[in-house]
Design a protein around this motif. Structure first.
Motif, PDB file in Angstrom:
ATOM      1  N   ASP A  94      57.973 -10.928  19.460  1.00 43.76           N
ATOM      2  CA  ASP A  94      58.191 -11.431  20.893  1.00 43.76           C
ATOM      3  C   ASP A  94      57.408 -10.031  21.511  1.00 43.76           C
ATOM      4  O   ASP A  94      57.288  -9.126  21.296  1.00 43.76           O
ATOM      5  CB  ASP A  94      59.564 -11.335  21.326  1.00 43.76           C
ATOM      6  N   ASP A  96      58.377  -8.980  24.395  1.00 44.22           N
ATOM      7  CA  ASP A  96      59.199  -8.209  25.351  1.00 44.22           C
ATOM      8  C   ASP A  96      59.885  -7.138  24.574  1.00 44.22           C
ATOM      9  O   ASP A  96      60.918  -6.490  25.154  1.00 44.22           O
ATOM     10  CB  ASP A  96      60.446  -9.003  25.911  1.00 44.22           C
ATOM     11  N   GLN A  98      61.823  -6.723  22.104  1.00 43.73           N
ATOM     12  CA  GLN A  98      63.231  -7.046  21.560  1.00 43.73           C
ATOM     13  C   GLN A  98      63.154  -6.718  20.171  1.00 43.73           C
ATOM     14  O   GLN A  98      64.036  -6.488  19.344  1.00 43.73           O
ATOM     15  CB  GLN A  98      63.725  -8.239  21.909  1.00 43.73           C
ATOM     16  N   ARG A 197      68.793  -5.271  17.363  1.00 46.43           N
ATOM     17  CA  ARG A 197      67.828  -6.174  18.425  1.00 46.43           C
ATOM     18  C   ARG A 197      67.934  -5.359  19.722  1.00 46.43           C
ATOM     19  O   ARG A 197      69.116  -5.151  20.228  1.00 46.43           O
ATOM     20  CB  ARG A 197      68.126  -7.672  18.404  1.00 46.43           C
ATOM     21  N   ARG A 200      65.643  -6.668  26.137  1.00 47.63           N
ATOM     22  CA  ARG A 200      64.197  -7.007  26.857  1.00 47.63           C
ATOM     23  C   ARG A 200      64.006  -5.680  27.494  1.00 47.63           C
ATOM     24  O   ARG A 200      64.533  -4.966  28.372  1.00 47.63           O
ATOM     25  CB  ARG A 200      64.405  -8.119  27.659  1.00 47.63           C
TER      26      ARG A 200
HETATM   27 MG    MG Z   1      63.293 -11.902  24.240  1.00 44.49          MG
END
Ligand code: MG
Ligand code: UDP
Length: 314
Positions: A94, A96, A98, A197, A200
Motif C-alpha cells: 500500500d 500509506d 501501513q 501493521r 496510516r
Molecule cells: Mg491503508
C-alpha cells in the motif's frame, strides 16, 4: 541479478508518497544484490499524486508508473501492476506505509528458499476501530465455512509473489476481482510471515463501510457459489412441515371421523406450493452457479512441476 517489482496502487496519496519513497530508497540501498522496480499504479487520483510520481521518476529511474484514465479501484490497479511488472518477483504494497518496507528482506529471504507466495500476516491492527476488527473476524469465519479453498486470515495484499504466481494471476481476467481469493485459488508454495501493521502515515483511508460491505459481498461471491444453495436448503424444512401437518390432519380426520376443513386444506396447499417454488429457485440457482463459474473462464489447473517429454513454452 534478480529483479523485484514493488507494485503500489495509489489513489490520492500525495501526502504519503514522499515518506514512502524515503523508506523504500533506504531499503533498496541495503539490498544491493537485487535490481528494483517501483511500479506505481495511479488509480485516477484527484490530487497531485501523479505529479509527485513523475518528479520521483526524474530523480530515480527505478520508479515506473501506470496512470489510469480514471479511478478503477484497487483490485484492478493490482492487476495492471501484474501486467506491467517486469521483475522475477513482485511485491504488493500500500502507498500509506501501513505495510512496513522493512519486512521486504524477510519476504525475499523465503522466496530465495523456494517459496512462491510469501504473505505477510498482521499480528495487530493499530489505528483500526474495535468494530472493524470484530466485523472482519466474523466475516472470515463465515467465509471459510462456505468454501473448501483455504482462506488466509488477517492477511491483506502485502505479499511477495514469484513470477510463476504472477503469470498464473494474469490468466484470471474476471472483471469483478477479489485478489485474496485468487491468491488462494492459484495454489503454489505459500509461506506466512508475521508483522505489525502500522497506522496510516498520512491522509485518510479510502475505505468506508459501504465499500467494505461491497468488498465483503465480492469476497463471498468470488470464493463460492454456495449462497445460491440457500434456496435448496430452505425447501427442506418447508416440505418437512408440509409432511408433518399432512399426517396430523389425516390422523385427526380419521380418528375423529370428520371431513378435512377448509383452513387445513389452505395451509396444506400453501406449504406445498411454497415448497415447490423455493425448490425450483434452488434448481435455477444451481445452473446459475455453473454458468457463473464457466463465464469466469479460468484456467482449469496450474502445474507446479512437469517432468516428461512434452515441450513447454512458458
Ligand atoms: Mg491503508
Ligand atoms: N487505493 C487505490 N484505489 C482506490 C482506493 C485505494 O488504488 O480506489 C489504494 C490506496 O492508495 C492505498 C491502498 O489502495 O495504497 C489501500 O487503501 P487504504 O489505505 O485507503 O485502505 P485501508 O488500508 O484503510 O484498508
Amino acid at each position: 541479478m534478480k529483479k523485484i517489482s514493488i507494485i503500489i496502487p495509489a489513489y490520492n496519496e500525495e501526502e504519503s508518497l514522499p515518506f514512502l519513497y524515503e523508506r523504500l530508497e533506504k531499503l533498496m540501498n541495503t539490498m544491493e544484490n537485487y535490481k528494483f522496480e517501483i511500479l506505481f499504479v495511479n488509480d485516477g487520483s484527484k490530487d497531485k499524486t501523479i505529479q509527485i510520481i513523475k518528479e520521483l521518476r526524474q530523480k530515480d529511474e527505478r520508479i515506473c508508473y501506470v496512470d489510469f484514465s480514471r479511478n478503477f479501484g484497487k483490485e484492478i490497479g493490482m492487476l495492471a501492476g501484474l501486467d506491467y511488472a517486469t521483475g522475477d518477483a513482485v511485491i504488493f504494497m500500500d502507498a500509506d506505509l501501513q505495510d512496513p518496507p522493512e519486512l521486504i528482506p524477510e519476504l525475499v529471504k523465503y522466496w530465495e528458499e523456494g517459496y512462491d507466495d510469501v504473505y505477510a500476516r498482521r499480528s495487530s491492527r493499530k489505528g483500526e476501530t474495535w468494530l472493524k476488527k470484530f466485523t472482519s473476524k466474523m466475516y472470515y469465519k463465515v467465509l471459510q465455512s462456505l468454501t473448501r479453498i483455504e482462506i488466509q486470515k488477517d492477511t491483506g495484499d502485502f505479499r511477495l509473489l514469484d513470477r510463476r504466481c504472477v503469470n498464473a494471476l494474469k490468466k484470471l481476467r474476471e472483471s469483478q476481482r477479489c485478489s485474496k481469493s485468487m491468491f488462494s485459488w492459484i495454489g503454489y508454495k505459500k509461506k506466512e510471515v508475521i508483522y505489525e501493521r502500522d497506522p496510516r502515515i498520512a491522509g485518510k483511508t479510502k475505505w468506508n463501510y459501504k465499500k467494505l460491505v461491497d468488498l465483503a459481498i465480492d469476497g463471498i461471491t468470488s470464493f463460492t457459489t454456495s449462497p445460491l444453495r440457500i434456496s435448496t436448503y430452505l425447501s427442506i424444512p418447508t416440505f418437512l412441515m408440509l409432511f408433518v401437518y399432512f399426517i396430523y390432519v389425516i390422523i385427526k380426520c380419521i380418528t375423529q371421523n370428520v371431513a378435512i376443513q377448509a383452513f387445513q386444506a389452505v395451509i396444506l396447499l400453501i406449504l406445498f406450493f411454497s415448497g415447490v417454488q423455493i425448490l425450483l429457485f434452488g434448481i435455477v440457482g444451481e445452473y446459475l452457479g455453473r454458468i457463473f463459474n464457466e463465464t469466469k473462464n479460468r484456467p482449469l489447473y496450474f502445474v507446479n512441476e512437469y517432468n516428461g517429454e512434452k515441450e513447454m513454452n512458458d
